[in-house]
Write an enzyme that holds these catalytic residues in place. Structure first.
Site, mmCIF file in Angstrom:
data_model
loop_
_atom_site.group_PDB
_atom_site.id
_atom_site.type_symbol
_atom_site.label_atom_id
_atom_site.label_comp_id
_atom_site.label_asym_id
_atom_site.label_seq_id
_atom_site.Cartn_x
_atom_site.Cartn_y
_atom_site.Cartn_z
ATOM 1 N N HIS A 37 -7.603 3.682 28.492
ATOM 2 C CA HIS A 37 -8.732 4.145 27.676
ATOM 3 C C HIS A 37 -8.334 4.227 26.200
ATOM 4 O O HIS A 37 -9.104 3.848 25.306
ATOM 5 C CB HIS A 37 -9.187 5.537 28.131
ATOM 6 C CG HIS A 37 -9.772 5.571 29.501
ATOM 7 N ND1 HIS A 37 -9.124 6.148 30.571
ATOM 8 C CD2 HIS A 37 -10.952 5.108 29.993
ATOM 9 C CE1 HIS A 37 -9.876 6.046 31.656
ATOM 10 N NE2 HIS A 37 -10.993 5.421 31.331
ATOM 11 N N LEU A 184 -3.625 0.563 35.127
ATOM 12 C CA LEU A 184 -3.940 1.968 34.921
ATOM 13 C C LEU A 184 -5.387 2.232 35.329
ATOM 14 O O LEU A 184 -6.291 1.467 35.015
ATOM 15 C CB LEU A 184 -3.716 2.361 33.464
ATOM 16 C CG LEU A 184 -2.276 2.265 32.958
ATOM 17 C CD1 LEU A 184 -2.174 2.875 31.558
ATOM 18 C CD2 LEU A 184 -1.292 2.940 33.907
#
Length: 290
Positions: A37, A184
């Protein structure tokens, strides 16, 4: 960084930004943030004057109630990470704020939603489209940033923008991986330590498949990937409870997302996979051609 929870506050902040002719980069998230992110935030930071990050677990894109209930929620930690990354506005609305009335809108995306995730998660992409369009309308971004791990979602949002006749630039960003190769994902934190130790086998198998694609045909390679992961616990003498359960592996045209039968069928092709491990559904993708 300012943290905003209401649409009224957000409207005020966005209008002020637009009045000053500043560009806006939007990073939509469901929280439980990680370095993947933050890579989107960093890209947005470089390309825009103001970075807006939404943190909202969107209930209408979950077709599995248990998955929604178990989805990690770490808002305090998320906000600290966003502030450190240089986010300007964190938008953290409640469900009631985002959806004051029952959602009745249904989106259709044709062939691109009828493969891979689509049949297995009915209503998922429509729910994604509803929330993304809402965020687009609220934040009025010049650009919006999405990770390529959700490769099919990117195609859906690109089609959503076409349906909206919008000039928002959709920016796909590379997958960020742990040192051992695992993509991830917020869901990774739900893996047991034992499952986390073997999860990198998904990417290792995909990378071996990329090498094998030089001499294997498409169908044989798809079967090899599925069989390799399904038999991983036997080959490695792992307990029966610690096993991969592949849901699908498809090799598709990177534009239409339709499965290909041979390598010459598409100028660009990617492999997309969904695997269950330890009760957690993990997805990943690799590029074969193009």
């Amino acid at each position: 960084m300012i943290t905003i929870t209401t649409i009224a506050e957000l409207d005020s902040a966005i209008n002020e930004t637009k009045k000053n002719n500043k560009s806006i980069g939007l990073v939509p998230t469901m929280g439980a943030l990680h370095e993947g992110h933050l890579s989107l935030v960093n890209r947005a930071r470089k390309e825009n004057d103001v970075v807006v990050v939404s943190v909202f677990v969107n209930p209408i894109q979950f077709n599995n109630k248990e998955d929604l209930e178990k989805y990690p929620r770490t808002l305090e930690k998320d906000l600290a990470m966003l502030e450190a990354a240089g986010t300007d506005i964190a938008f953290t609305p409640s469900v009631e704020e985002m959806y004051p009335e029952p959602v009745t809108t249904v989106y259709h995306f044709g062939a691109i939603e009828q493969v891979m995730e689509g049949p297995r998660r009915p209503g998922h992409f429509s729910g994604v489209a509803v929330v993304v369009r809402r965020l687009f309308e609220l934040t009025k971004p010049d650009r919006s940033y999405f990770g390529e791990k959700d490769f099919q979602q990117i195609a859906v949002i690109r089609e959503l923008l076409r349906q909206m006749n919008s000039n928002i630039e959709m920016v796909p960003c590379p997958i960020v991986r742990a040192n051992d190769g695992l993509a991830l994902s917020s869901r990774n934190m739900r893996l047991s330590p034992e499952a986390r130790n073997i999860a990198p086998a998904i990417y290792a198998t995909l990378m071996q498949a990329v090498e094998m694609s030089q001499y294997e045909d498409v169908d044989d390679l798809k079967l090899w990937v599925l069989d390799t992961l399904a038999s991983f616990h036997e080959v490695n003498s792992l307990p029966e409870g610690l096993r991969f359960e592949p849901e699908y592996f498809e090799i598709v045209d990177d534009t239409t997302l339709q499965p290909i039968d041979n390598w010459d069928e598409a100028s660009g092709s990617v492999g997309c996979i969904a695997v269950w491990l330890d009760g957690v559904r993990l997805i990943d993708m690799v590029r074969f051609r193009g």
